[in-house]
Write a protein that holds these residues in place. Structure first.
Motif, PDB file in Angstrom:
ATOM      1  N   ARG A 947       0.837  -1.202   0.000  1.00  0.00           N
ATOM      2  CA  ARG A 947       0.000   0.000   0.000  1.00  0.00           C
ATOM      3  C   ARG A 947       0.875   1.256   0.000  1.00  0.00           C
ATOM      4  O   ARG A 947       0.522   2.260  -0.638  1.00  0.00           O
ATOM      5  N   SER A 948       2.011   1.191   0.682  1.00  0.00           N
ATOM      6  CA  SER A 948       2.927   2.329   0.692  1.00  0.00           C
ATOM      7  C   SER A 948       3.525   2.554  -0.687  1.00  0.00           C
ATOM      8  O   SER A 948       3.736   3.700  -1.111  1.00  0.00           O
ATOM      9  N   PHE A 949       3.806   1.464  -1.409  1.00  0.00           N
ATOM     10  CA  PHE A 949       4.385   1.596  -2.744  1.00  0.00           C
ATOM     11  C   PHE A 949       3.386   2.216  -3.722  1.00  0.00           C
ATOM     12  O   PHE A 949       3.757   3.044  -4.553  1.00  0.00           O
ATOM     13  N   ILE A 950       2.113   1.800  -3.637  1.00  0.00           N
ATOM     14  CA  ILE A 950       1.138   2.262  -4.640  1.00  0.00           C
ATOM     15  C   ILE A 950       0.611   3.648  -4.335  1.00  0.00           C
ATOM     16  O   ILE A 950      -0.259   4.157  -5.040  1.00  0.00           O
ATOM     17  N   SER A 951       1.149   4.286  -3.267  1.00  0.00           N
ATOM     18  CA  SER A 951       0.757   5.674  -3.018  1.00  0.00           C
ATOM     19  C   SER A 951       1.367   6.607  -4.062  1.00  0.00           C
ATOM     20  O   SER A 951       0.963   7.767  -4.169  1.00  0.00           O
ATOM     21  N   GLU A 952       2.325   6.097  -4.840  1.00  0.00           N
ATOM     22  CA  GLU A 952       2.928   6.851  -5.928  1.00  0.00           C
ATOM     23  C   GLU A 952       2.529   6.220  -7.257  1.00  0.00           C
ATOM     24  O   GLU A 952       2.356   4.990  -7.340  1.00  0.00           O
TER      25      GLU A 952
END
Length: 1292
Positions: A947-952
């Motif tokens: 989820r942290s990765f797909i925030s970008e």
């Protein structure tokens, strides 16, 4: 009489010499010059640097600089080629580092490498104290041979050329023998020091002598020693220096003293004047040392027999004085303590001129007692390096006049600084004066610094006291009256405390006296007597190891002492501490209660002894904990962690005795590790100043225990309190804690590095992270290095666990809470979350404090994460990625949590390009783990990272390639994690069509047509139950490649119309047209019938709960049957076709297309959908009802355009519909899909969110689908058809 062990003896003399060398700069510089002269041919550049290092270390006041420079010097010297100079410098370095054993070993290396320079120039005092007593036979032999050569000459000037040549050859051989035996005994002393048991008796080696080689007519060294042994009656080629305590020793002593004293040589061989040898060279061959006929080649020049030159009276006088010398030397050796200021002069008087002594009467002093300059009796004798003794004032005047030679020998003096007083000779003079009543008293003047070496006071002043002491000892050892023995003990204690007698320790240390004390301990009940006895035994045992050995020879003696300690004699703890090395397992002696009593006792309540009882108790408690396994240690810690005991042990952190401090550190460390509830109290009350100062002076093992203690101490559940303790560690103490940790980190062992680095990094972060910090960079670099070093698995795990602790959130017991916080952020609601809440007890009802603590925790977390991820542009992520590939479960778990935390923190920290580096290193790893793991928490952690990765946008694009790999895990996790639902919906919206997100794969097709239609089915765990129209129930197990039949049972007489599992009871209920309901217990290998309920009507569409069952009868209405036997009929105006039961509400779908909601407790009926008339002569019944997430799904015909209608159960409003043209007969619902089964063997899958059909499953049959069921994971769909088929699909 008990004596010190050989190893103690070696350590005492070497330590005194080295300490004296370090104290006297001029002596030290002279020794350095001697070495430089002897090593001219070597490259001594590095050694000169180490000389400067030692000089700086002696003069510096900074302990940290001193320790660091000395350790570097040690490494340099160890790498240097071994020679006498490097070994001597090493001995000085080890002395400054307080490692006496290593220092002694290095000094002995000097004797081994170059014995001549060692005994003549460097350490003559050590040679005399340690080596010479073993070489007495060789000295005797030398003097005998010298006397034979000199027998025809009055003086050296009257010798013949042949005699001079033989004397020179004898001296050469003598030197070689001394050198070889020095090497042998240097090796022996090293073996004594290196023995594991310092008290183990190691026999001295055989003496090495020269023997003639008949073939080559030359001399060779031999260990046989037969010549010397035969001449002096030695056994086994060994000389026992402790000959004074045995009968054979007495005999040997008499033999020695009966010899002419002129035969006893000086400690160094006398040199023959070269003037005697100038005219001719010797043509005589050397003779063997042991040749008794050596002097037969020379004609005697005098008719007087050399053995009869002195009167019998003179010989007897010499014998007495020789015996007195031996006695005084032994007394001096026993009384002498290893004091740094001990004399460096020769302790033995020169005996060279005894054969010239006069025997002119009782009042004439021996020549050795007279100064050759003043001709008066010596008052302050000093012995020069030439072994000549003079009056201090006289020789000082001689030197002040510009002379630099010895007045007698004329040899040049290397050092014109006078040594300290020769106290042995001074005592001999005093003894001679006591015995000679007519001699004039000699006034002696001693400096205050030499007061400890004053001769004992005249015995006449203490004769009465000694008599009383001996009488008390006699009563103690012989009387049978207990009271007399007790009074004797009290009297002896009084003598000891007054300290008036010099020899009291020697008298009391004898085994009979010690045994008498033990008898008192076993018989007396007087507490004063028992305490006095314990006091005396402790004082004696602390000074003489022989006392301890006497006590431990009989096991019952130790048991008496321990038993008294158990009964409340708390002072016995001191004696038990002394006995500790000889007791097997202290943990098995049940000492804990008594030790804790001593620890919490007031100091004034206990008798003052050489060591405080509390210190001994703390040391013993630490010893017990150190040698106890964790399970038993946990029980001990529970007793220790009471508030009063912990406070008392915390007081030991300020103790003067460093060993007590370190033991307290270990006890508190184990307490925090095994029972962390005491952590806050320890942190609140601990005074760390003394401990931080002791850190610099301790050895490496003790330093690491201190670091572990401090590291555990800052794992508190309140962030603000944690930072207060960190500030104390950083700022308290004389030395810089961070600098000390940095120095230690550079030499720490691999498994110690992570803890040291973790503490250092926390101290550095007390200030806002700077762009450059040597402490931070070194700490992070070490953590990364440890993580990647697969050669040390323990170090890898410790590094990963250290990263978990650095996040800064801890439970009340000190457990890192990083995993719990991450799972909460991932939206995972754990069933045991209340455990974590109960463990986090640092917040009270004050909301302001709650906010303050949370803000402090967030600020710390931000600073720590920034320091870790910004090092070398995210190098830590590479190390964590390698850790995620490890086969070690502990390492994998810790790396997973750490990586998840740091990736999550990247969304909070400002982007400096590190997010891309983390994505490259970890994205694929997280996807792989998420796909393969079966653990819900592991999946949730991976999901948080993803989820942290797909925030970008870049991360979302990269992750889209792995959608098919994570969809299955997302479906599983949607039930327990809100974040899984969020990500799943995100992917659904990103895809152009949600249909390509679903893929069902057929895994089983079973033909059961022999049993008729498959009328019902249900899934439970990994089993599928199917009911058939012939009354058969089949049990199947679901595997990857299909369904496998476990059991087939036919107890019903007619068709099984319904199967339902009551989850809470793990029971299977079956309804049948034979008017019965059977209850089955579910087992691993099948089912077994437990109960049969008669229903008196056909049972269709059975529903059950804990208290009742509902079913559709053959006629109108719905029957509700209580398990206690009562039955009622509800909704009698309607013909029910299907029903479902949810939380006390019964929903009915009827033949006329109506739907009712019946509240069972009140029998209230509400209409959800009204019935309709038959269309075109056909009825349109409701065939299936399902309730899911507050929504009611009803399935019927599609005549009105909506085969499936979706209702809100709260207000009965319709919220959606499915436009299917299928004639639905069965329905199953999951979180994402709605499965519809109808005529023609068609199964459709519809998206719950978008209400669109995503897939049609082909059954390969024209029979209608009668029943459908989903497994608990909603991954497997099982259907039953009218033509007897069972078919299963798995969601891909």
């Amino acid at each position: 009489m008990a004596t010190s062990s050989p190893s103690d003896n070696v350590l005492r003399h070497t330590t005194v010499f080295l300490s004296e060398t370090l104290l006297q700069s001029e002596l030290r510089h002279r020794l350095f010059s001697v070495f430089l002269q002897s090593c001219k041919e070597m490259d001594l550049g590095p050694l000169n640097l180490e000389v400067e290092t030692i000089e700086n270390a002696v003069s510096t006041s900074s302990s940290s600089i001193k320790s660091t420079s000395l350790r570097l010097a040690e490494k340099t010297l160890l790498s240097f080629s071994e020679n006498q100079f490097s070994s001597f410098l090493l001995s000085l370095v080890y002395t400054l580092l307080r490692r006496p054993v290593d220092a002694a070993l290095s000094l002995l290396d000097v004797f081994y490498i170059d014995p001549s320079i060692a005994r003549l120039e460097i350490a003559p005092i050590v040679f005399e104290e340690l080596f010479l007593i073993h070489l007495i036979p060789i000295l005797e032999w030398y003097n005998d041979q010298r006397s034979k050569i000199m027998s025809c000459s009055i003086s050296l000037s009257s010798m013949s050329v042949e005699q001079a040549s033989e004397l020179k050859e004898l001296e050469r051989q003598y030197e070689e023998i001394l050198d070889e035996n020095c090497r042998v005994f240097a090796g022996y002393f090293k073996e004594v020091l290196q023995a594991k048991n310092g008290d183990m008796l190691i026999d001295p080696p055989s003496l090495i002598v020269l023997q003639r080689n008949e073939k080559s007519d030359s001399f060779e060294f031999s260990k046989d020693g037969e010549m010397i042994n035969e001449e002096f009656g030695l056994k086994n080629g060994r000389y026992n220096p402790i000959w004074t305590d045995s009968a054979e020793g007495d005999k040997f002593k008499l033999n020695k003293s009966s010899k002419n004293l002129s035969k006893f040589p000086s400690f160094y061989p006398e040199r023959v004047s070269l003037k005697v040898l100038t005219s001719q060279r010797s043509s005589t061959k050397s003779k063997p040392l042991g040749n008794s006929n050596f002097d037969s080649d020379h004609e005697p020049c005098s008719s007087d027999d050399s053995n009869d030159r002195y009167s019998t009276a003179f010989k007897e006088d010499m014998n007495k004085r020789m015996a007195l010398l031996n006695t005084r030397q032994r007394q001096y050796a026993n009384e002498k303590q290893p004091i740094l200021g001990e004399s460096s002069c020769h302790p033995y008087p020169s005996m060279e001129d005894y054969d010239n002594m006069k025997s002119s009467g009782k009042n004439t002093p021996p020549k050795d007692f007279v100064c050759p300059i003043t001709t008066d009796v010596l008052e302050d004798p000093v012995t020069l390096e030439t072994v000549q003794t003079y009056e201090r004032k006289a020789i000082l005047e001689w030197l002040e006049r510009g002379n630099a030679t010895c007045p007698i020998t004329r040899q040049k003096l290397h050092n014109t600084q006078l040594p300290k007083t020769n106290y042995v000779l001074k005592r001999l003079i005093a003894s001679w004066q006591e015995q000679d009543q007519n001699s004039a008293p000699v006034q002696t003047k001693l400096n205050r610094c030499e007061a400890e070496y004053q001769p004992p006071a005249p015995r006449s002043s203490s004769d009465c006291t000694i008599s009383e002491l001996r009488r008390a000892i006699t009563n103690l050892c012989t009387t049978e009256i207990l009271r007399e023995s007790e009074m004797a003990v009290l009297q002896i204690e009084k003598f000891w405390r007054e300290g008036q007698m010099v020899d009291i320790q020697t008298i009391l240390s004898k085994p009979p006296v010690i045994n008498g004390f033990v008898e008192i301990l076993s018989n007396s009940v007087d507490p004063h007597v028992l305490i006095a006895t314990i006091f005396l035994l402790s004082e004696l045992g602390s000074r003489d190891n022989g006392v301890i050995q006497t006590l431990t020879r009989v096991d019952t003696d130790v048991e008496f002492i321990v038993d008294l300690f158990h009964k409340g004699l708390l002072e016995a703890v001191v004696l038990i501490y002394l006995l500790r090395p000889f007791i097997g397992n202290l943990a098995e002696m049940e000492l804990l209660d008594s030790l804790l009593k001593v620890v919490i006792s007031r100091e004034e309540d206990l008798v003052s002894m050489f060591m405080k009882p509390k210190a001994c108790a703390v040391l013993l408690l630490g010893h017990v904990l150190r040698n106890t396994e964790d399970e038993r240690a946990s029980k001990i810690v529970k007793r220790v962690t009471s508030e009063k005991v912990v406070e008392a042990i915390l007081g030991s952190l300020e103790a003067e005795l460093v060993e007590e401090q370190l033991s307290a550190v270990f006890i508190l460390l184990r307490s925090m590790q095994l029972d962390g509830r005491c952590r806050n109290m320890i942190a609140d009350k601990a005074e760390l100043t003394h401990l931080l100062e002791s850190f610099v002076e301790s050895d490496d093992a003790d330093r690491f225990e201190i670091i572990q203690f401090l590291y555990e101490l800052v794992q508190l559940n309140r962030r603000t309190f944690n930072e207060q303790v960190l500030h104390i560690i950083k700022n308290e103490g004389t030395y810089s804690s961070m600098h000390s940790l940095l120095i230690y980190l550079q030499t720490a062992l691999p498994n110690q590095c992570p803890v040291v680095a973790g503490l250092l990094l926390q101290l550095d972060l007390l200030a806002e992270p700077r762009k450059m910090s040597i402490y931070r960079e070194e700490a992070v670099d070490v953590l990364i290095m440890c993580l990647r070093n697969s050669d040390y698995p323990d170090s890898q795990i410790r590094a990963a666990e250290t990263l978990l602790a650095l996040q800064g959130r801890f439970s009340y017991s000190g457990k890192p809470l990083i995993r719990e916080f991450l799972l909460k952020r991932a939206g995972l609601h754990r069933s045991d979350s209340n455990v974590a809440k109960n463990d986090i007890r640092y917040l009270n009802n004050d909301s302001q404090e709650t906010t303050e603590e949370e803000e402090a925790a967030k600020d710390w977390e931000r600073k720590m994460a920034f320091s870790l991820v910004s090092y070398e542009f995210g190098l830590l992520f590479e190390a964590l990625a390698e850790g995620l590939k490890s086969k070690s479960a502990d390492l994998f778990s810790a790396c997973l949590v750490s990586a998840t935390w740091l990736v999550y923190m990247l969304t909070i920290l400002p982007d400096t390009g590190i997010r891309g580096a983390a994505r490259v290193c970890l994205l694929k790893q997280f996807v792989s783990i998420f796909k393969s793991s079966r653990d819900t928490e592991t999946k949730a952690l991976c999901l948080l990272a993803l989820r942290s990765f797909i925030s970008e946008p870049e991360g979302l694009h990269d992750l889209t390639n792995y959608v098919k790999d994570i969809l299955k895990g997302l479906r599983e996790l949607k039930k327990s994690s809100t974040m899984a639902v969020e990500i799943f919906n995100l992917f659904s919206e990103e895809r152009e069509s949600s249909a390509d997100m679903w893929n069902h794969k057929e895994i089983a097709l079973v033909d059961c047509s022999i049993n008729g239609e498959v009328s019902s089915n249900v899934c439970f765990r990994n089993k599928v139950f199917s009911g058939h129209t012939d009354g058969t129930i089949k049990v199947w197990t679901v595997k990857a490649k299909g369904l496998h039949l476990l059991q087939e049972i036919r107890d019903h007489m007619k068709a099984v119309t319904s199967l339902v599992v009551l989850q809470s009871a793990e029971k299977l209920y079956s309804g049948s047209l034979d008017r019965t309901v059977r209850v089955w217990s579910i087992q691993d290998q099948g089912i077994e019938c437990e109960e049969i309920h008669e229903m008196k009507d056909h049972v269709n569409n059975l529903l059950v709960s804990n208290s009742l069952s509902c079913f559709i009868p053959q006629g109108a209405g719905i029957k509700v049957h209580s398990w206690n036997g009562s039955t009622k009929l509800l909704n009698q105006q309607k013909y029910a076709k299907c029903s479902t039961l949810v939380k006390g509400k019964l929903y009915c779908g009827c033949l006329d297309n109506s739907i009712q909601d019946i509240d069972l407790p009140t029998d209230t009926i509400n209409s959800i959908q009204s019935g309709s008339r038959k269309l075109l002569g056909k009825s349109s019944p409701i065939y299936a009802l399902q309730v899911h997430d507050g929504l009611l799904f009803s399935a019927g015909t599609s005549l009105d355009g909506a085969a499936v209608k979706i209702w809100n159960t709260a207000n009965y409003s319709m919220v959606g519909s499915l436009q299917s043209t299928l004639e639905i007969r069965a329905m199953a619902i999951s979180l994402e899909l709605i499965y519809l089964g109808g005529k023609g063997g068609i199964v459709e899958a519809w998206c719950r969110k978008k209400h669109n059909k995503v897939e049609a499953l082909q059954t390969g049959t024209n029979g209608k689908v009668i029943c459908m069921a989903l497994d608990a994971n909603e991954e497997t769909l099982v259907i039953g058809t009218s033509d007897g088929r069972i078919q299963a699909w798995r969601l891909g």
